[in-house]
Scaffold this active site. Structure first.
Site, PDB file in Angstrom:
ATOM      1  N   GLY A 231       0.832  -1.197   0.000  1.00 45.71           N
ATOM      2  CA  GLY A 231       0.000   0.000   0.000  1.00 45.71           C
ATOM      3  C   GLY A 231       0.867   1.247   0.000  1.00 45.71           C
ATOM      4  O   GLY A 231       2.015   1.215   0.480  1.00 45.71           O
TER       5      GLY A 231
ATOM      6  N   GLN B 158       3.070  10.052   1.079  1.00 48.62           N
ATOM      7  CA  GLN B 158       4.359   9.353   1.091  1.00 48.62           C
ATOM      8  C   GLN B 158       5.221   9.687  -0.123  1.00 48.62           C
ATOM      9  O   GLN B 158       6.417   9.416  -0.135  1.00 48.62           O
ATOM     10  CB  GLN B 158       4.145   7.833   1.163  1.00 48.62           C
ATOM     11  CG  GLN B 158       3.509   7.380   2.470  1.00 48.62           C
ATOM     12  CD  GLN B 158       3.370   5.885   2.513  1.00 48.62           C
ATOM     13  OE1 GLN B 158       2.391   5.342   2.042  1.00 48.62           O
ATOM     14  NE2 GLN B 158       4.371   5.201   3.048  1.00 48.62           N
TER      15      GLN B 158
ATOM     16  N   CYS C 240       5.901   0.026   7.064  1.00 47.56           N
ATOM     17  CA  CYS C 240       5.544   1.168   6.234  1.00 47.56           C
ATOM     18  C   CYS C 240       6.753   1.554   5.390  1.00 47.56           C
ATOM     19  O   CYS C 240       7.871   1.603   5.909  1.00 47.56           O
ATOM     20  CB  CYS C 240       5.129   2.328   7.137  1.00 47.56           C
ATOM     21  SG  CYS C 240       4.673   3.819   6.246  1.00 47.56           S
ATOM     22  N   LEU C 241       6.529   1.824   4.113  1.00 51.88           N
ATOM     23  CA  LEU C 241       7.641   2.196   3.237  1.00 51.88           C
ATOM     24  C   LEU C 241       8.304   3.506   3.680  1.00 51.88           C
ATOM     25  O   LEU C 241       9.446   3.761   3.328  1.00 51.88           O
ATOM     26  CB  LEU C 241       7.166   2.311   1.785  1.00 51.88           C
ATOM     27  CG  LEU C 241       6.746   0.988   1.121  1.00 51.88           C
ATOM     28  CD1 LEU C 241       6.207   1.236  -0.279  1.00 51.88           C
ATOM     29  CD2 LEU C 241       7.905  -0.003   1.084  1.00 51.88           C
TER      30      LEU C 241
ATOM     31  N   HIS D 230      -4.380   1.317   7.400  1.00 51.30           N
ATOM     32  CA  HIS D 230      -3.045   1.935   7.447  1.00 51.30           C
ATOM     33  C   HIS D 230      -2.959   3.102   6.451  1.00 51.30           C
ATOM     34  O   HIS D 230      -2.477   4.186   6.795  1.00 51.30           O
ATOM     35  CB  HIS D 230      -1.999   0.854   7.131  1.00 51.30           C
ATOM     36  CG  HIS D 230      -0.587   1.331   7.094  1.00 51.30           C
ATOM     37  ND1 HIS D 230       0.372   0.926   8.000  1.00 51.30           N
ATOM     38  CD2 HIS D 230       0.050   2.188   6.244  1.00 51.30           C
ATOM     39  CE1 HIS D 230       1.519   1.532   7.721  1.00 51.30           C
ATOM     40  NE2 HIS D 230       1.362   2.287   6.654  1.00 51.30           N
ATOM     41  N   GLU D 231      -3.447   2.875   5.229  1.00 52.39           N
ATOM     42  CA  GLU D 231      -3.338   3.924   4.203  1.00 52.39           C
ATOM     43  C   GLU D 231      -4.296   5.087   4.489  1.00 52.39           C
ATOM     44  O   GLU D 231      -3.941   6.246   4.261  1.00 52.39           O
ATOM     45  CB  GLU D 231      -3.590   3.343   2.804  1.00 52.39           C
ATOM     46  CG  GLU D 231      -2.642   2.220   2.387  1.00 52.39           C
ATOM     47  CD  GLU D 231      -1.175   2.496   2.659  1.00 52.39           C
ATOM     48  OE1 GLU D 231      -0.746   3.665   2.590  1.00 52.39           O
ATOM     49  OE2 GLU D 231      -0.434   1.533   2.967  1.00 52.39           O
TER      50      GLU D 231
ATOM     51  N   HIS E  60      -2.712   7.419   6.857  1.00 50.53           N
ATOM     52  CA  HIS E  60      -1.749   8.335   6.224  1.00 50.53           C
ATOM     53  C   HIS E  60      -2.435   9.624   5.751  1.00 50.53           C
ATOM     54  O   HIS E  60      -1.847  10.701   5.815  1.00 50.53           O
ATOM     55  CB  HIS E  60      -1.095   7.674   5.000  1.00 50.53           C
ATOM     56  CG  HIS E  60       0.120   6.851   5.310  1.00 50.53           C
ATOM     57  ND1 HIS E  60       1.262   7.380   5.869  1.00 50.53           N
ATOM     58  CD2 HIS E  60       0.389   5.531   5.106  1.00 50.53           C
ATOM     59  CE1 HIS E  60       2.173   6.419   5.999  1.00 50.53           C
ATOM     60  NE2 HIS E  60       1.670   5.282   5.548  1.00 50.53           N
TER      61      HIS E  60
HETATM   62 CO    CO Z   1       2.569   3.475   5.482  1.00 52.05          CO
END
Ligand code: CO
Length: 149
Positions: free
Chosen positions: A46, A51, A88-89, A130-131, A134
């Site tokens: 995701g 991000q 998380c990236l 999670h997304e 963000h």
């Molecule tokens: Co993330």
């Protein structure tokens, strides 16, 4: 398509609330394509627009069943709970146990502005939560019950 730079933990943009998308134009399509390619290149499931430095309510997810594009997503129903490992990236190398609903139903717009509803369980439900976090400027770190080695 092009890879975009992924913003990391100390970047203040990750802590800001994202704006509603009102223009469903070619630029949005390019953003979605780039986000998907960027996510795939890093083996993520995701990615949210902040991000990649864009404060808009745009998310891509792929937990292995193909791409899901969510513009202006709103979670409308949740049920159950699951506790599992999350990463998380934007926070490379850090994983922790996070509790999430096991089932999530949301509504969102597609890249053309059409509203639709979709739902997910387990990993997909986790990615959806999670997304969407963000988009509110929230990282999973604040929800970790226990960090994993
Ligand atoms: Co993330």
């Amino acid at each position: 398509m092009a890879l975009r730079e992924i913003r990391e933990k100390d970047d203040e943009i990750l802590y800001k609330k994202c704006k509603v998308v009102k223009k469903f134009d070619n630029k949005l399509g390019i953003l979605l394509d780039d986000m998907y390619e960027t996510m795939k290149s890093r083996d993520g499931v995701g990615l949210a627009a902040p991000q990649v430095g864009i404060l808009k309510r745009v998310v891509v997810i792929d937990v292995g069943d193909g791409p899901i594009e969510l513009v202006n997503p709103e979670i409308i129903e949740t049920s159950g709970s699951q506790t599992g490992s999350e990463g998380c990236l934007s926070v490379p190398g850090v994983y922790g146990e996070v509790e999430r609903p096991n089932h999530v139903k949301l509504k969102a717009q597609d890249r053309n502005g059409e509203w639709f509803e979709t739902e997910g369980e387990e990993l997909l439900a986790r990615a959806m939560c999670h997304e969407c976090d963000h988009l509110e400027g929230e990282l999973f770190l604040d929800k970790v019950i226990e960090f994993l080695e």
